[in-house]
Design an enzyme around this catalytic site. Structure first.
Site, PDB file in Angstrom:
ATOM      1  N   TYR A  18      -8.802  15.399  -7.390  1.00 28.64           N
ATOM      2  CA  TYR A  18      -8.062  14.492  -8.288  1.00 28.64           C
ATOM      3  C   TYR A  18      -7.167  15.318  -9.212  1.00 28.64           C
ATOM      4  CZ  TYR A  18      -6.811  11.168 -11.889  1.00 28.64           C
ATOM      5  OH  TYR A  18      -6.084  10.394 -12.770  1.00 28.64           O
ATOM      6  N   ASP A  63       0.882  -1.162   0.000  1.00 28.91           N
ATOM      7  CA  ASP A  63       0.000   0.000   0.000  1.00 28.91           C
ATOM      8  C   ASP A  63       0.923   1.216   0.000  1.00 28.91           C
ATOM      9  OD1 ASP A  63      -1.667   2.140   0.555  1.00 28.91           O
ATOM     10  OD2 ASP A  63      -2.980   0.953   1.851  1.00 28.91           O
TER      11      ASP A  63
HETATM   12  P1  NDP Z   1      -6.893   1.010 -12.391  1.00 29.70           P
HETATM   13  O1  NDP Z   1      -7.929   1.258 -11.346  1.00 29.70           O
HETATM   14  O2  NDP Z   1      -7.173  -0.020 -13.417  1.00 29.70           O
HETATM   15  O3  NDP Z   1      -5.487   0.691 -11.705  1.00 29.70           O
HETATM   16  C1  NDP Z   1      -5.038   1.398 -10.572  1.00 29.70           C
HETATM   17  C2  NDP Z   1      -3.904   0.625  -9.931  1.00 29.70           C
HETATM   18  O4  NDP Z   1      -3.414   1.380  -8.800  1.00 29.70           O
HETATM   19  C3  NDP Z   1      -4.337  -0.727  -9.416  1.00 29.70           C
HETATM   20  O5  NDP Z   1      -3.364  -1.683  -9.731  1.00 29.70           O
HETATM   21  C4  NDP Z   1      -4.397  -0.532  -7.895  1.00 29.70           C
HETATM   22  O6  NDP Z   1      -4.033  -1.748  -7.254  1.00 29.70           O
HETATM   23  C5  NDP Z   1      -3.303   0.513  -7.694  1.00 29.70           C
HETATM   24  N1  NDP Z   1      -3.444   1.218  -6.429  1.00 29.70           N
HETATM   25  C6  NDP Z   1      -4.459   2.029  -6.038  1.00 29.70           C
HETATM   26  N2  NDP Z   1      -4.252   2.431  -4.776  1.00 29.70           N
HETATM   27  C7  NDP Z   1      -3.084   1.875  -4.363  1.00 29.70           C
HETATM   28  C8  NDP Z   1      -2.351   1.899  -3.161  1.00 29.70           C
HETATM   29  N3  NDP Z   1      -2.761   2.603  -2.088  1.00 29.70           N
HETATM   30  N4  NDP Z   1      -1.190   1.204  -3.069  1.00 29.70           N
HETATM   31  C9  NDP Z   1      -0.755   0.487  -4.144  1.00 29.70           C
HETATM   32  N5  NDP Z   1      -1.406   0.412  -5.306  1.00 29.70           N
HETATM   33  C10 NDP Z   1      -2.561   1.100  -5.413  1.00 29.70           C
HETATM   34  O7  NDP Z   1      -6.647   2.441 -13.090  1.00 29.70           O
HETATM   35  P2  NDP Z   1      -5.601   2.926 -14.201  1.00 29.70           P
HETATM   36  O8  NDP Z   1      -4.770   1.820 -14.696  1.00 29.70           O
HETATM   37  O9  NDP Z   1      -6.379   3.732 -15.158  1.00 29.70           O
HETATM   38  O10 NDP Z   1      -4.735   3.933 -13.322  1.00 29.70           O
HETATM   39  C11 NDP Z   1      -3.320   3.908 -13.273  1.00 29.70           C
HETATM   40  C12 NDP Z   1      -2.801   5.337 -13.155  1.00 29.70           C
HETATM   41  O11 NDP Z   1      -3.150   6.053 -14.354  1.00 29.70           O
HETATM   42  C13 NDP Z   1      -3.396   6.136 -12.013  1.00 29.70           C
HETATM   43  O12 NDP Z   1      -2.365   6.902 -11.422  1.00 29.70           O
HETATM   44  C14 NDP Z   1      -4.421   7.053 -12.689  1.00 29.70           C
HETATM   45  O13 NDP Z   1      -4.641   8.215 -11.970  1.00 29.70           O
HETATM   46  C15 NDP Z   1      -3.693   7.307 -13.994  1.00 29.70           C
HETATM   47  N6  NDP Z   1      -4.516   7.771 -15.103  1.00 29.70           N
HETATM   48  C16 NDP Z   1      -5.591   7.037 -15.551  1.00 29.70           C
HETATM   49  C17 NDP Z   1      -6.353   7.486 -16.612  1.00 29.70           C
HETATM   50  C18 NDP Z   1      -7.574   6.785 -17.085  1.00 29.70           C
HETATM   51  O14 NDP Z   1      -8.374   7.402 -17.831  1.00 29.70           O
HETATM   52  N7  NDP Z   1      -7.783   5.516 -16.745  1.00 29.70           N
HETATM   53  C19 NDP Z   1      -5.976   8.723 -17.335  1.00 29.70           C
HETATM   54  C20 NDP Z   1      -4.842   9.418 -16.788  1.00 29.70           C
HETATM   55  C21 NDP Z   1      -4.134   8.925 -15.731  1.00 29.70           C
HETATM   56  P3  NDP Z   1      -4.655  -2.313  -5.886  1.00 29.70           P
HETATM   57  O15 NDP Z   1      -6.070  -1.842  -5.798  1.00 29.70           O
HETATM   58  O16 NDP Z   1      -4.490  -3.795  -6.027  1.00 29.70           O
HETATM   59  O17 NDP Z   1      -3.756  -1.745  -4.816  1.00 29.70           O
HETATM   60  C1  8X3 Z   2      -7.929  10.247 -15.729  1.00 30.68           C
HETATM   61  C2  8X3 Z   2      -8.465  11.003 -16.901  1.00 30.68           C
HETATM   62  O1  8X3 Z   2     -10.125  12.814 -17.534  1.00 30.68           O
HETATM   63  O2  8X3 Z   2     -10.943  10.983 -16.168  1.00 30.68           O
HETATM   64  O3  8X3 Z   2      -6.861  10.910 -15.165  1.00 30.68           O
HETATM   65  O4  8X3 Z   2      -9.506  12.664 -15.226  1.00 30.68           O
HETATM   66  S1  8X3 Z   2      -9.819  11.914 -16.411  1.00 30.68           S
END
Ligand code: NDP
Ligand code: 8X3
Length: 257
Positions: free
Chosen positions: A157, A64
């Site tokens: 966020y 975490d």
């Molecule tokens: P997902 O929800 O599919 O993946 C998020 C990952 O983060 C999971 O593996 C989760 O694992 C992990 N996570 C969350 N909290 C914790 C924690 N406290 N400790 C360790 N691991 C953690 O989302 P995405 O793949 O989309 O997100 C990945 C990154 O990309 C994020 O930083 C997100 O903000 C960013 N992002 C996403 C976008 C989108 O549109 N999807 C666009 C721009 C940026 P677990 O729960 O097992 O810990």
């Molecule tokens: C994730 C993309 O536009 O949902 O960072 O914030 S948006």
């Protein structure tokens, strides 16, 4: 072009979405993987798949990122053969809720700030000690278009991702004079579990985020990250905004009716 063959690549948030795709892309490129997230069973499943398909070494770490002591212990207790982390992908992150700030929930705010900002800092600090000593490494932070352009209900966020952008730029300055590279990748809409997490499991509402447009896939982002970390030794890609063709800004999208 550089190679990640046999390099140790640490990925936080590897249990889903962009992190899991990065694990696959880097395994295919021959890297040794350190996969971290809270859901260990998912990491173990992925690790087994990758070992079988690509014959690579994979180590899973239940982590975490919000827990500083856990982060420090996880890095300090790595066996010697896993200590030289060459690439760190600070991907763990999440959004919670899309309420106007005046109606916001403290728990949502704390979860986002503790994960997206403080967690990224804890992991970076822990990994940088060895990178600086070796004068080698690359830190890739996952920001977002949300960090450039706040949108209604995005408040905390968006602020957390603006912090990621600013911290990345600051780190680049602090590391000037070393060979360590620093990058911020800023995706637009990527279809992952992100929106399900944001809307606390409301699948219908989550689906609407991507309705009528072609979003990015997590593989699209993994592909870009692999490109960024395999440039020549003197090239640092500092910042990259990656959008779907159907998206122009944080709020402007083209959707088929
Ligand atoms: P997902 O929800 O599919 O993946 C998020 C990952 O983060 C999971 O593996 C989760 O694992 C992990 N996570 C969350 N909290 C914790 C924690 N406290 N400790 C360790 N691991 C953690 O989302 P995405 O793949 O989309 O997100 C990945 C990154 O990309 C994020 O930083 C997100 O903000 C960013 N992002 C996403 C976008 C989108 O549109 N999807 C666009 C721009 C940026 P677990 O729960 O097992 O810990
Ligand atoms: C994730 C993309 O536009 O949902 O960072 O914030 S948006």
């Amino acid at each position: 072009m550089g190679s990640v063959q046999d390099q140790i690549v640490a990925i936080t948030g590897a249990s889903s979405g962009i992190g899991a795709s990065c694990a696959k892309y880097f395994a295919a490129a021959g890297a040794k993987l350190l996969l971290a997230a809270r859901r260990l069973s998912r990491l173990q499943e992925l690790a087994a798949e990758l070992r079988q398909e690509y014959d690579v070494e994979v180590k899973t770490i239940p982590l975490d990122v919000r827990d500083r002591t856990q982060v420090e212990n996880a890095i300090e207790s790595l066996p010697p053969e896993w200590r030289n982390i060459e690439i760190l992908i600070n991907n763990a992150g999440l959004s919670r809720g899309r309420d106007p700030l005046q109606d916001g929930h403290y728990q949502d705010w704390e979860e986002m700030i503790d994960t997206n900002v403080k967690g990224l800092l804890y992991v970076s600090r822990a990994v940088l000690t060895d990178m600086v000593a070796r004068n080698s490494g690359h830190i890739v932070n996952i920001g977002s278009i949300a960090g450039r352009q706040p949108y209604p209900g995005g408040n905390v966020y968006c602020g957390s991702k603006a912090a990621v952008k600013s911290i990345t730029e600051g780190l680049k300055q602090d590391l000037l004079g070393t060979a360590i590279k620093v990058t911020c990748i800023e995706p637009g809409l990527v279809e992952t579990e992100f929106s399900q997490v944001r809307f606390h499991g409301d699948t219908e509402r989550a689906k609407k985020t991507y309705e009528g447009l072609t979003p990015l896939t997590p593989d699209d982002i993994a592909d870009v990250i692999l490109f960024v970390v395999t440039r020549a030794a003197h090239v640092n890609i500092s910042d990259m905004l990656v959008l779907p063709v159907d998206q122009a800004t944080a709020t402007m999208t083209h959707r088929q009716q």
